[in-house]
Design a protein around this motif. Structure first.
Motif, PDB file in Angstrom:
ATOM      1  N   ILE A  30       0.860  -1.301   0.088  1.00 20.23           N
ATOM      2  CA  ILE A  30       0.033  -0.095  -0.201  1.00 20.23           C
ATOM      3  C   ILE A  30       0.919   1.141   0.152  1.00 20.23           C
ATOM      4  CG2 ILE A  30      -1.609   1.254   1.362  1.00 20.23           C
ATOM      5  CD1 ILE A  30      -3.151  -1.204   2.154  1.00 20.23           C
ATOM      6  N   ARG A  31       1.760   1.221   0.738  1.00 17.91           N
ATOM      7  CA  ARG A  31       2.821   2.384   0.849  1.00 17.91           C
ATOM      8  C   ARG A  31       3.311   2.815  -0.531  1.00 17.91           C
ATOM      9  NH1 ARG A  31       4.463  -0.312   5.834  1.00 17.91           N
ATOM     10  NH2 ARG A  31       3.675   0.894   7.568  1.00 17.91           N
ATOM     11  N   ASP A  32       3.975   1.502  -1.010  1.00 21.16           N
ATOM     12  CA  ASP A  32       4.483   1.785  -2.397  1.00 21.16           C
ATOM     13  C   ASP A  32       3.593   2.163  -3.521  1.00 21.16           C
ATOM     14  OD1 ASP A  32       7.115   0.882  -1.223  1.00 21.16           O
ATOM     15  OD2 ASP A  32       6.910  -1.240  -1.996  1.00 21.16           O
ATOM     16  N   ALA A  33       2.519   1.628  -3.433  1.00 22.50           N
ATOM     17  CA  ALA A  33       1.477   2.012  -4.492  1.00 22.50           C
ATOM     18  C   ALA A  33       1.181   3.410  -4.152  1.00 22.50           C
ATOM     19  CB  ALA A  33       0.241   1.104  -4.193  1.00 22.50           C
ATOM     20  N   CYS A  34       0.903   3.948  -3.003  1.00 21.28           N
ATOM     21  CA  CYS A  34       0.420   5.366  -2.813  1.00 21.28           C
ATOM     22  C   CYS A  34       1.461   6.280  -3.243  1.00 21.28           C
ATOM     23  CB  CYS A  34       0.180   5.530  -1.463  1.00 21.28           C
ATOM     24  SG  CYS A  34      -1.406   4.797  -0.690  1.00 21.28           S
ATOM     25  N   LYS A  35       2.930   5.726  -3.035  1.00 19.96           N
ATOM     26  CA  LYS A  35       3.987   6.597  -3.725  1.00 19.96           C
ATOM     27  C   LYS A  35       3.927   6.829  -5.035  1.00 19.96           C
ATOM     28  CE  LYS A  35       9.078   6.863  -3.403  1.00 19.96           C
ATOM     29  NZ  LYS A  35      10.347   6.557  -2.610  1.00 19.96           N
ATOM     30  N   ALA A  36       3.672   5.622  -5.878  1.00 19.30           N
ATOM     31  CA  ALA A  36       3.591   5.715  -7.170  1.00 19.30           C
ATOM     32  C   ALA A  36       2.335   6.344  -7.729  1.00 19.30           C
ATOM     33  CB  ALA A  36       3.706   4.302  -7.719  1.00 19.30           C
ATOM     34  N   GLY A  37       1.204   6.754  -6.836  1.00 19.69           N
ATOM     35  CA  GLY A  37       0.097   7.529  -7.373  1.00 19.69           C
ATOM     36  C   GLY A  37      -1.175   6.360  -7.591  1.00 19.69           C
ATOM     37  N   ILE A  38      -1.080   5.296  -7.033  1.00 20.78           N
ATOM     38  CA  ILE A  38      -1.929   3.919  -7.303  1.00 20.78           C
ATOM     39  C   ILE A  38      -2.572   3.764  -5.960  1.00 20.78           C
ATOM     40  CG2 ILE A  38      -2.410   1.766  -8.325  1.00 20.78           C
ATOM     41  CD1 ILE A  38       0.240   2.294  -9.854  1.00 20.78           C
ATOM     42  N   ARG A  39      -4.053   3.865  -6.047  1.00 21.94           N
ATOM     43  CA  ARG A  39      -4.555   3.171  -4.846  1.00 21.94           C
ATOM     44  C   ARG A  39      -5.330   2.043  -5.112  1.00 21.94           C
ATOM     45  NH1 ARG A  39      -7.319   8.653  -2.077  1.00 21.94           N
ATOM     46  NH2 ARG A  39      -7.330   7.113  -0.220  1.00 21.94           N
ATOM     47  N   THR A  40      -5.442   1.412  -3.970  1.00 17.71           N
ATOM     48  CA  THR A  40      -6.129  -0.202  -4.340  1.00 17.71           C
ATOM     49  C   THR A  40      -7.511  -0.064  -4.784  1.00 17.71           C
ATOM     50  OG1 THR A  40      -6.816  -0.328  -1.851  1.00 17.71           O
ATOM     51  CG2 THR A  40      -4.647  -1.265  -2.492  1.00 17.71           C
ATOM     52  N   ASP A  41      -8.209   0.872  -4.604  1.00 16.79           N
ATOM     53  CA  ASP A  41      -9.763   1.083  -5.040  1.00 16.79           C
ATOM     54  C   ASP A  41      -9.664   1.985  -6.180  1.00 16.79           C
ATOM     55  OD1 ASP A  41      -9.187   3.551  -4.000  1.00 16.79           O
ATOM     56  OD2 ASP A  41     -10.679   3.482  -2.481  1.00 16.79           O
ATOM     57  N   GLY A  42      -8.581   2.146  -6.943  1.00 15.00           N
ATOM     58  CA  GLY A  42      -8.571   2.988  -8.206  1.00 15.00           C
ATOM     59  C   GLY A  42      -8.790   4.647  -7.971  1.00 15.00           C
ATOM     60  N   ARG A  43      -8.869   5.194  -6.755  1.00 15.07           N
ATOM     61  CA  ARG A  43      -9.004   6.418  -6.578  1.00 15.07           C
ATOM     62  C   ARG A  43      -7.719   7.170  -6.754  1.00 15.07           C
ATOM     63  NH1 ARG A  43     -10.875   7.930  -1.256  1.00 15.07           N
ATOM     64  NH2 ARG A  43     -10.177   5.956  -0.738  1.00 15.07           N
ATOM     65  N   SER A  44      -7.676   8.518  -7.194  1.00 16.00           N
ATOM     66  CA  SER A  44      -6.582   9.370  -6.992  1.00 16.00           C
ATOM     67  C   SER A  44      -6.159   9.926  -5.891  1.00 16.00           C
ATOM     68  CB  SER A  44      -6.960  10.493  -8.007  1.00 16.00           C
ATOM     69  OG  SER A  44      -7.697  11.526  -7.602  1.00 16.00           O
ATOM     70  N   ALA A  45      -5.145  10.407  -5.569  1.00 13.55           N
ATOM     71  CA  ALA A  45      -4.730  10.870  -3.880  1.00 13.55           C
ATOM     72  C   ALA A  45      -5.671  11.890  -3.752  1.00 13.55           C
ATOM     73  CB  ALA A  45      -3.211  11.317  -4.022  1.00 13.55           C
ATOM     74  N   GLU A  46      -6.275  12.723  -4.323  1.00 14.62           N
ATOM     75  CA  GLU A  46      -7.244  13.664  -3.684  1.00 14.62           C
ATOM     76  C   GLU A  46      -8.597  13.317  -3.932  1.00 14.62           C
ATOM     77  OE1 GLU A  46      -6.254  14.596  -8.033  1.00 14.62           O
ATOM     78  OE2 GLU A  46      -5.215  14.075  -6.398  1.00 14.62           O
ATOM     79  N   GLN A  47      -9.019  12.218  -4.510  1.00 11.45           N
ATOM     80  CA  GLN A  47     -10.299  11.889  -4.640  1.00 11.45           C
ATOM     81  C   GLN A  47     -10.917  11.141  -3.218  1.00 11.45           C
ATOM     82  OE1 GLN A  47     -10.814   9.415  -7.987  1.00 11.45           O
ATOM     83  NE2 GLN A  47     -13.131   9.357  -7.772  1.00 11.45           N
ATOM     84  N   PHE A  48     -12.126  11.964  -2.705  1.00 12.25           N
ATOM     85  CA  PHE A  48     -13.222  11.355  -1.912  1.00 12.25           C
ATOM     86  C   PHE A  48     -14.119  10.106  -2.257  1.00 12.25           C
ATOM     87  CE2 PHE A  48     -15.932  11.616   1.889  1.00 12.25           C
ATOM     88  CZ  PHE A  48     -14.883  11.915   2.946  1.00 12.25           C
ATOM     89  N   ARG A  49     -14.369   9.279  -1.523  1.00  8.54           N
ATOM     90  CA  ARG A  49     -15.088   8.329  -1.887  1.00  8.54           C
ATOM     91  C   ARG A  49     -16.642   8.701  -2.036  1.00  8.54           C
ATOM     92  NH1 ARG A  49     -13.386   3.970   2.550  1.00  8.54           N
ATOM     93  NH2 ARG A  49     -13.187   5.923   3.606  1.00  8.54           N
ATOM     94  N   HIS A  50     -17.414   7.979  -2.822  1.00 11.98           N
ATOM     95  CA  HIS A  50     -18.721   8.373  -3.226  1.00 11.98           C
ATOM     96  C   HIS A  50     -19.597   7.964  -1.849  1.00 11.98           C
ATOM     97  CE1 HIS A  50     -22.655   8.850  -5.023  1.00 11.98           C
ATOM     98  NE2 HIS A  50     -22.996   7.805  -4.587  1.00 11.98           N
ATOM     99  N   PHE A  51     -20.587   8.916  -1.499  1.00 10.40           N
ATOM    100  CA  PHE A  51     -21.394   8.769  -0.341  1.00 10.40           C
ATOM    101  C   PHE A  51     -22.862   9.151  -0.752  1.00 10.40           C
ATOM    102  CE2 PHE A  51     -19.472  12.868   0.551  1.00 10.40           C
ATOM    103  CZ  PHE A  51     -20.492  13.808   0.641  1.00 10.40           C
ATOM    104  N   ASP A  52     -23.514   8.624   0.118  1.00 12.19           N
ATOM    105  CA  ASP A  52     -25.168   8.838  -0.070  1.00 12.19           C
ATOM    106  C   ASP A  52     -25.811   9.202   1.020  1.00 12.19           C
ATOM    107  OD1 ASP A  52     -25.763   8.108  -3.117  1.00 12.19           O
ATOM    108  OD2 ASP A  52     -25.485   6.022  -2.286  1.00 12.19           O
ATOM    109  N   LEU A  53     -26.818  10.119   1.321  1.00 16.32           N
ATOM    110  CA  LEU A  53     -27.222  10.551   2.195  1.00 16.32           C
ATOM    111  C   LEU A  53     -28.987  10.304   2.412  1.00 16.32           C
ATOM    112  CD1 LEU A  53     -25.777  14.124   2.638  1.00 16.32           C
ATOM    113  CD2 LEU A  53     -25.269  12.214   4.310  1.00 16.32           C
ATOM    114  N   THR A  54     -29.384   9.877   3.548  1.00 17.77           N
ATOM    115  CA  THR A  54     -30.891   9.923   3.408  1.00 17.77           C
ATOM    116  C   THR A  54     -31.449  10.796   4.598  1.00 17.77           C
ATOM    117  OG1 THR A  54     -30.661   7.512   2.608  1.00 17.77           O
ATOM    118  CG2 THR A  54     -32.802   8.088   3.811  1.00 17.77           C
ATOM    119  N   LEU A  55     -32.495  11.390   4.385  1.00 18.53           N
ATOM    120  CA  LEU A  55     -32.769  12.325   5.642  1.00 18.53           C
ATOM    121  C   LEU A  55     -34.065  11.950   6.293  1.00 18.53           C
ATOM    122  CD1 LEU A  55     -32.635  15.763   3.415  1.00 18.53           C
ATOM    123  CD2 LEU A  55     -30.880  14.717   4.937  1.00 18.53           C
TER     124      LEU A  55
END
Length: 324
Positions: A30-55
């Motif tokens: 994981i450390r080496d992948a992040c250094k190379a700009g690769i994350r295990t879930d395919g996101r970029s370093a500055e990308q937040f995961r998708h989320f849903d809200l229910t009120l």
């Protein structure tokens, strides 16, 4: 104004996770992948995961919201009660945050550790929303020194996939934005001279008299955590990535995208160059996170309105069926 201060709370990156127990080889990957700009879930370093809200998921609350993000499930419920102001803050209302993480602990944790984590996260939300002055507590005052609104924000974490502090801030902000409180009319009773003034509070039960806290949304920040994994910086670490975090900068991002403040946590160091990169990342990721929240909230609001229309149509159909 920016401030950078070490947290007074005990920190370990692992205190935010529900133990995924990676092997040493997996952590190195994981450390080496992040250094190379690769994350295990395919996101970029500055990308937040998708989320849903229910009120409005808690009918008895003044406002509530459910957050679903990956395998994270959080329910936030806001309850408003009339109480007394704190000494020295006679004109201000009170706001109490309470986080409960004990429902999602792994078998390696005992209840005391869960309670400690819950208290730590409660303190983080209090620091973000109350101590920072972001919440307009003066609007919660009723009679100075005698009566005020007390807003209880209870957040229950049912499961976690990492980055709890950020997720909790999203759920809390959504629940507060959906909150309404009754209008209160103050009626004076008795003579003022020589005796303490007596008051009677007339709390309206009319739906049209409800006061929305949505106007607070322009002041309420979100927590945006920039985490160091090896020599890389990433936003919104997953459960596995969190085991590799050596330090984090928790940023408070305003609805306009401004970074209001930062708190460093963790034993790992952050060099001046890395701190500059973190601030630049926060300056771009923060506004994107705010926009993502706005979209998710509006989608939840539209779903809520559509459900109300469907319920009304069903009631009309039932009435028509009874008449027939």
């Amino acid at each position: 104004m920016l401030f950078l201060t070490p947290s007074t709370l005990p920190f370990a990156a692992k205190s935010y996770i529900i133990m995924s127990s990676l092997s040493y080889g997996e952590q190195c990957y994981i450390r080496d992948a992040c250094k190379a700009g690769i994350r295990t879930d395919g996101r970029s370093a500055e990308q937040f995961r998708h989320f849903d809200l229910t009120l409005d998921v808690v009918p008895t609350a003044n406002g509530s919201a459910r957050l679903e993000m990956d395998n994270t499930h959080i329910v936030a419920a806001v309850k408003a009660e009339i109480g007394t102001p704190v000494h020295g803050e006679e004109e201000l209302g009170r706001i109490v945050f309470n986080v409960d993480c004990t429902n999602c602990l792994s078998a390696q944790w005992d209840r005391s550790e869960g309670e400690s984590l819950s208290a730590e996260l409660s303190a983080i939300l209090t620091r973000t929303y109350v101590d920072s002055g972001a919440m307009q507590r003066k609007l919660l005052g009723i009679v100075p020194g005698r009566f005020c609104w007390v807003i209880y924000v209870d957040l229950t974490v049912y499961s976690s996939s990492g980055n709890l502090a950020d997720a909790l801030s999203i759920a809390a902000k959504a629940a507060l934005r959906a909150t309404t409180i009754p209008a209160v009319t103050v009626i004076k009773r008795g003579a003022e001279t020589g005796k303490q003034q007596e008051y009677e509070l007339d709390v309206s039960t009319e739906h049209d008299d409800l006061v929305s806290l949505a106007t607070w949304d322009q002041f309420l920040p979100l927590i945006c955590s920039i985490c160091r994994i090896g020599d890389a910086l990433v936003l919104d670490p997953s459960l596995e990535e969190e085991e590799c975090v050596s330090a984090r900068l928790q940023m408070m991002v305003s609805p306009t995208g401004r970074v209001l403040g930062m708190v460093k946590q963790g034993e790992g160091g952050i060099s001046p160059g890395l701190a500059t990169q973190a601030m630049m990342l926060g300056a771009t990721a923060g506004p994107a996170m705010i926009q993502q929240f706005q979209r998710a909230f509006m989608e939840a609001l539209n779903k809520d309105e559509d459900k109300e229309v469907e319920d009304e149509d069903e009631m009309v159909d039932d009435e028509d069926a009874e008449m027939e």
